[in-house]
Every structure is written in C-alpha cells, then in structure tokens.
Design a protein around this motif. Sequence first.
Motif, PDB file in Angstrom:
ATOM      1  N   ALA A 116       0.830  -1.201   0.000  1.00  0.00           N
ATOM      2  CA  ALA A 116       0.000   0.000   0.000  1.00  0.00           C
ATOM      3  C   ALA A 116       0.867   1.254   0.000  1.00  0.00           C
ATOM      4  O   ALA A 116       1.774   1.392   0.827  1.00  0.00           O
ATOM      5  CB  ALA A 116      -0.929   0.004   1.209  1.00  0.00           C
ATOM      6  N   LEU A 117       0.577   2.170  -0.948  1.00  0.00           N
ATOM      7  CA  LEU A 117       1.263   3.452  -1.010  1.00  0.00           C
ATOM      8  C   LEU A 117       0.432   4.507  -0.293  1.00  0.00           C
ATOM      9  O   LEU A 117      -0.804   4.484  -0.345  1.00  0.00           O
ATOM     10  CB  LEU A 117       1.478   3.882  -2.463  1.00  0.00           C
ATOM     11  N   GLY A 118       1.090   5.445   0.360  1.00  0.00           N
ATOM     12  CA  GLY A 118       0.409   6.540   1.037  1.00  0.00           C
ATOM     13  C   GLY A 118       1.232   7.808   0.970  1.00  0.00           C
ATOM     14  O   GLY A 118       2.371   7.813   0.495  1.00  0.00           O
ATOM     15  N   GLN A 121       1.623   9.846  -2.877  1.00  0.00           N
ATOM     16  CA  GLN A 121       1.072   8.974  -3.926  1.00  0.00           C
ATOM     17  C   GLN A 121       0.353   7.811  -3.260  1.00  0.00           C
ATOM     18  O   GLN A 121       0.873   7.202  -2.328  1.00  0.00           O
ATOM     19  CB  GLN A 121       2.196   8.462  -4.830  1.00  0.00           C
ATOM     20  N   THR A 122      -0.840   7.526  -3.713  1.00  0.00           N
ATOM     21  CA  THR A 122      -1.621   6.447  -3.122  1.00  0.00           C
ATOM     22  C   THR A 122      -1.876   5.348  -4.148  1.00  0.00           C
ATOM     23  O   THR A 122      -1.722   5.549  -5.348  1.00  0.00           O
ATOM     24  CB  THR A 122      -2.966   6.965  -2.582  1.00  0.00           C
ATOM     25  N   ASN A 124      -1.998   0.727  -4.757  1.00  0.00           N
ATOM     26  CA  ASN A 124      -1.443  -0.567  -4.358  1.00  0.00           C
ATOM     27  C   ASN A 124      -0.498  -1.083  -5.420  1.00  0.00           C
ATOM     28  O   ASN A 124      -0.736  -0.897  -6.617  1.00  0.00           O
ATOM     29  CB  ASN A 124      -2.559  -1.591  -4.132  1.00  0.00           C
ATOM     30  N   ILE A 159       6.539   9.468   0.121  1.00  0.00           N
ATOM     31  CA  ILE A 159       5.636   8.367  -0.224  1.00  0.00           C
ATOM     32  C   ILE A 159       5.908   7.228   0.752  1.00  0.00           C
ATOM     33  O   ILE A 159       7.048   6.765   0.876  1.00  0.00           O
ATOM     34  CB  ILE A 159       5.854   7.885  -1.668  1.00  0.00           C
ATOM     35  N   PRO A 186      -4.584   0.732   6.981  1.00  0.00           N
ATOM     36  CA  PRO A 186      -3.351   0.134   6.479  1.00  0.00           C
ATOM     37  C   PRO A 186      -2.447  -0.359   7.614  1.00  0.00           C
ATOM     38  O   PRO A 186      -2.562   0.105   8.747  1.00  0.00           O
ATOM     39  CB  PRO A 186      -2.689   1.306   5.740  1.00  0.00           C
TER      40      PRO A 186
END
Length: 449
Positions: A116-118, A121-122, A124, A159, A186
Amino acid sequence: MRATGTTGSNARRRRWVALLGVTALAVTAGGALAAPAGAVSTASQNVDFATHCIPPDIAGIPPIDGTTTAIITVDNASPKVGDTVNVTYKVVTPAANNPTALALPADIMTPSGKVALGGAQTGNITVTGPRKNDPVAGNAPFPGFSMTGSFTVTAPGAITLSPGDYNIHTSYILELDTPCTVTNPPAPVSETITATNGGGETNNRAITLGSASGQPGAGVTVTGSDFTPGATVTLAGRSGAAQTADTGTATVDAQGSFSGTLTVNDKTTTGVVAYEGASWSDEKGAGPAAYVVIDDTPVPDGSQKVTTTVRAGTLSMSQAGDAVQLSAVDFGKGGASDGALKTVTVKDFRGGPAGWSLTGKVTDFTGPGTKIDAGKLSWTPACATKAGSPSTCQAGSAGTVGGSGATLASAPGGTLTGGEFTVDAGLSLNVPAFTPPGSYSGVLTLTLT
C-alpha cells in the motif's frame, strides 16, 4: 568485507562496510592507518500487524487471527517523478500455519500480495514471489518469503509503503490458497521514500491488478489511471521481455481511468502491461505489473508430469579487501591523494523484475588536531557485466562522494533481471595545502539495495 546482520525488532537493509585508510600526510610518506569500524544506518524496518487468514475449506479449521512480521525495501529511496521504483515485500513471519497435518515438501509455495502506497502517492503495488520454500512439517508455521514488484512515481513528496494483504498458494496434491488480510488497514509504514520533480514531460500512467496469480484461462482485472481520456488501451501479457498473444482492450473515461479484464492463457506469463497506440512504448504505457500463472493442468492417463524447479537466490555483494591506502601528499603543497576502491562483486541471483543500486557515502577524515571534509573525496566509477547476465550494469557518475552519498553502480529493473557484475572506482582525496602532518582516515560505507 564483513556483512552486518539484522538484530532486534528493527530490520535493516543489507549493508556492507568498506573501510578506507589514508596514508600519513607528512613531508615524507608515512604508513597506512588501520581504519575504524563503520556504523550501519537504518532505513526500512520490520513492522508487526494483525492478520486474518482463511485456511482452505478442505482443512476444516476456522480462520486464523495472528500477527504478521514484514518489511518493505526499495532500490531507490530518492527517485524523481517518472522513475520506476522496484519494491521487495518480505514476510519475515507469516500469521498462518500449514493448514493440514500433511508435511509439505520444498518449493511448492507461490506467494503474492499487495504493498500500500500513502502520502504523496496512493494506490497498491502488486507483488509476487518465486515458487520457493523449505519443507514445512504438518501444522507447522509457514516459512518466511519475499515478493517483488514495481511502481512508477507520479508525484513529488514523501511516499510511504506499508505491507498489504498476501496469499500463500500451495501446489501439492491439491491447489490450495490461504489468503491473509490486514485486520486494520493500512498496516504500519515500513519504508518511506522522498520523490522530487524530474522535469520535462512525465508519464504518470499506472496500472494495478485485481489479483497477482490465476489458473490458465482465468481473467485478471486491470485498472489504470492517468491515461489519455477517450483513448483505447491495449491490455497484454508479458513473458519475459516479449508480449504474449493474450491481449484485451479497455476505453479510458473522462477522468483518465479505465477498468478491463485480460484473459491469461499463456503459462509463461510473468507480468501484465497496458498501453495506448498500436504497440508498447515507455511514453504511453504502464507496467509490467507482476502476475503468475498457476499451472494445474491434469496429467492424462498413462502419462507422468515431469517438473523441475529453478531456485531463486539472493542479491549479495563481496569485495576484494576492506582497506585502501591512498598516496601521500606533502605538507604545504597538499593536492590529490589518489588510490583505487577494492573491487566489489555484485551477484543478483533473485530472478525477478527488481533491479539494484550500489551507493556509497563517506565520513570526514579525522587526524591530528583537524579533519578533512568528506566532500573532498571524489570517485570515478566503472562497472563490468559478466557475459550472459540478463541485466547490464551501469556505472555511476564521476564526482564527489561526500557525506550525503552518491551512486557507485546500478542495474535497472525489468521483466527479468539478474547476473554478476564487478564494480571499481578511482578515488581521489583533495587534501588542503597546509593540513597538519599525520595520518587521516574516514569510513566509506557501501549500501546495496
């Protein structure tokens, strides 16, 4: 060279320390000074998170609620927008056990999952692992495993990367899946990278897959973002660097997104791509997103299915020595104190899409009553690729090493990477003219990711 191992709850990227000794700075040449030990810095870390695993129905046991320990690492912690970052999701301790009392042999587990990206930038990242494992006793814990994938950086800033859901597929007598989901998503952040603007036109197209594996003939959902509104997108399978005959199409909506299904029949498929136009291009495409075809074709009567396994190895590094003696310079004159880095050998035997990067940074050079700034050390890297290697080694740029570090060598990610490489560098320390006589030493730390 000594490899520094991981201890405690915080996992560290694999690091190796090269010790740089400097000759005496005197009117006459002095002897080499024994170099001090180098410190290992931390980056990505182990994280624990609650996990809900569902054993196969045939096991006849209830869901397993346990704790997974995992770590996320990347090959580039300071990318530019538009760069591809290779990601490794390592499950150190799975939450699930072998769901049956039957012992499982080696190399029958195929893992897949999401990262999972957060932050800036978001989304998967789809990751997959090789069919590789040690034997597992009946009802014993599953061994740890690693999965790799990649994503394109689309926005500047910090990120975060967190472990996501994962699935353990076993191919022994029966084809069985044990999916494990993050109970409270997450999961904690394991790695953070900082992206900068790359300048120029950037391809921000990105795709994600609904699943990371499937049987021959199964359909996989492909979703995309930042494509050209109204464009027709080709969905295609990849086998190594070649496109397979498995293709499909989707239409991009007004927001630049699409969702389509690709039926994957080719059993050699290793990834899925999406692109605008008549053929693949880096400028108008996205992917490959990792995908594994699980071959469960029945064996005809009177036949025997013969199978072999290519074991995935590791990314490792060794060097020809751990001390470098630079040439002496004269008090009152100073100038270039030259030498050569001990040859470094990188072996990438992982077999997958991830590339690698070898970087270095140096401390200040300390001596009698003063120091020589780390920014005074520069290098001229060189890198050679052993014949037959799938990847090609790229030498870093000549210039200052310094305390912030620089790239010594790298190999880009791709559909299939790997090989053996030798890395060298000319070293030069610019010694100020009236540096007090004596011996000065610094520590050059090399990091392979």
